[in-house]
Structure formats: structure tokens, C-alpha cells
Design a protein around this motif. Structure first.
Motif, PDB file in Angstrom:
ATOM      1  N   THR A   1      13.071  -0.413  -8.219  1.00  0.00           N
ATOM      2  CA  THR A   1      12.196  -1.505  -7.795  1.00  0.00           C
ATOM      3  C   THR A   1      11.937  -2.496  -8.925  1.00  0.00           C
ATOM      4  O   THR A   1      12.063  -2.158 -10.093  1.00  0.00           O
ATOM      5  CB  THR A   1      10.852  -0.946  -7.273  1.00  0.00           C
TER       6      THR A   1
ATOM      7  N   ASP B   1       8.943  -4.105  -8.457  1.00  0.00           N
ATOM      8  CA  ASP B   1       7.523  -4.225  -8.141  1.00  0.00           C
ATOM      9  C   ASP B   1       6.694  -3.348  -9.079  1.00  0.00           C
ATOM     10  O   ASP B   1       6.725  -2.124  -8.983  1.00  0.00           O
ATOM     11  CB  ASP B   1       7.305  -3.809  -6.687  1.00  0.00           C
TER      12      ASP B   1
ATOM     13  N   SER C   1       4.202  -0.638   3.669  1.00  0.00           N
ATOM     14  CA  SER C   1       3.301  -0.507   2.521  1.00  0.00           C
ATOM     15  C   SER C   1       3.966   0.263   1.383  1.00  0.00           C
ATOM     16  O   SER C   1       4.894   1.050   1.605  1.00  0.00           O
ATOM     17  CB  SER C   1       2.022   0.218   2.936  1.00  0.00           C
ATOM     18  N   ASP C   2       3.469   0.029   0.169  1.00  0.00           N
ATOM     19  CA  ASP C   2       3.975   0.756  -0.990  1.00  0.00           C
ATOM     20  C   ASP C   2       3.762   2.254  -0.837  1.00  0.00           C
ATOM     21  O   ASP C   2       4.618   3.056  -1.230  1.00  0.00           O
ATOM     22  CB  ASP C   2       3.297   0.261  -2.280  1.00  0.00           C
TER      23      ASP C   2
ATOM     24  N   ASP D   1       3.672  -2.705  -9.063  1.00  0.00           N
ATOM     25  CA  ASP D   1       2.626  -1.935  -8.388  1.00  0.00           C
ATOM     26  C   ASP D   1       2.965  -0.446  -8.317  1.00  0.00           C
ATOM     27  O   ASP D   1       2.068   0.392  -8.271  1.00  0.00           O
ATOM     28  CB  ASP D   1       2.388  -2.459  -6.971  1.00  0.00           C
ATOM     29  N   PHE D   2       4.240  -0.100  -8.317  1.00  0.00           N
ATOM     30  CA  PHE D   2       4.616   1.308  -8.226  1.00  0.00           C
ATOM     31  C   PHE D   2       4.228   2.080  -9.481  1.00  0.00           C
ATOM     32  O   PHE D   2       3.926   3.270  -9.403  1.00  0.00           O
ATOM     33  CB  PHE D   2       6.104   1.461  -7.901  1.00  0.00           C
TER      34      PHE D   2
END
Length: 100
Positions: free
Chosen positions: A36, A38, A19-20, A40-41
Motif C-alpha cells: 500500500t 496509504d 474500509s481500511d 493509515d495502515f
């Protein structure tokens, strides 16, 4: 990465699928920098008020990869050696640094 003085640990190679939140915990525990693609971070860091970690977020197209690599190395040499925690967004055209 040989020759530039940084140790690299790949989540994809060693702990793919975690998971993040667990990635963030690893970054904080090891006191390392997360690089990253991503987005989402960014939300995790800013919306949830996560502290004590630094992130480089990459936004690019494949044809921009060589310039992105240069921007990463420049950023590591210029900004990461300081002790404050930052969220850095790197694109082909610019580098944006935000204190965490």
C-alpha cells in the motif's frame, strides 16, 4: 505477476471503496501481504495492535518508481518468505523492517 511466483489481488480493482479495517480483515483471512501507499495502515497496525498480517508501505515520488519496483521484488525475495509478520517501509534509499 507472471514469472516471479506471486499472485496479485487488487482491492482497487475488485473492492474499491471498502474500509481500511475490512482490507486488514481480508489480508488476515487470506493470509496474504498488503502492499500500500496509504500511511493509515501503519497507524492501524501499530496504534491498534493489529497482529497476524504483513504490510509493505511504499513511500516514493513518481520519478523513483523503477527503483521502488526493484526494492519491492528484493524485499519479497529476502524478507517475506519467512513466516513472521512484518511492517516493511520501502523508500528509494532504504528498506525498514519492523516485526509486528
Amino acid at each position: 505477476m507472471v514469472g516471479i511466483g506471486y499472485e496479485v489481488y487488487s482491492i482497487r480493482e475488485h473492492q474499491q471503496g471498502i474500509s481500511d479495517n475490512l482490507v486488514i480483515e481480508i489480508v488476515k483471512r487470506k493470509k496474504v501481504l498488503l502492499i500500500t501507499e496509504d500511511k493509515d495502515f501503519g497507524e492501524l497496525i501499530f496504534s491498534h495492535g493489529i497482529k497476524d498480517c504483513s504490510v509493505i508501505f511504499l513511500r516514493y515520488n513518481k520519478q523513483d518508481l523503477d527503483q521502488i519496483k526493484k526494492n519491492i521484488f528484493w524485499t519479497l525475495e529476502s524478507y517475506y518468505k519467512n513466516q513472521s509478520h512484518v511492517f516493511i517501509t520501502i523508500t528509494k534509499e532504504k528498506i525498514r523492517i519492523r516485526q509486528i
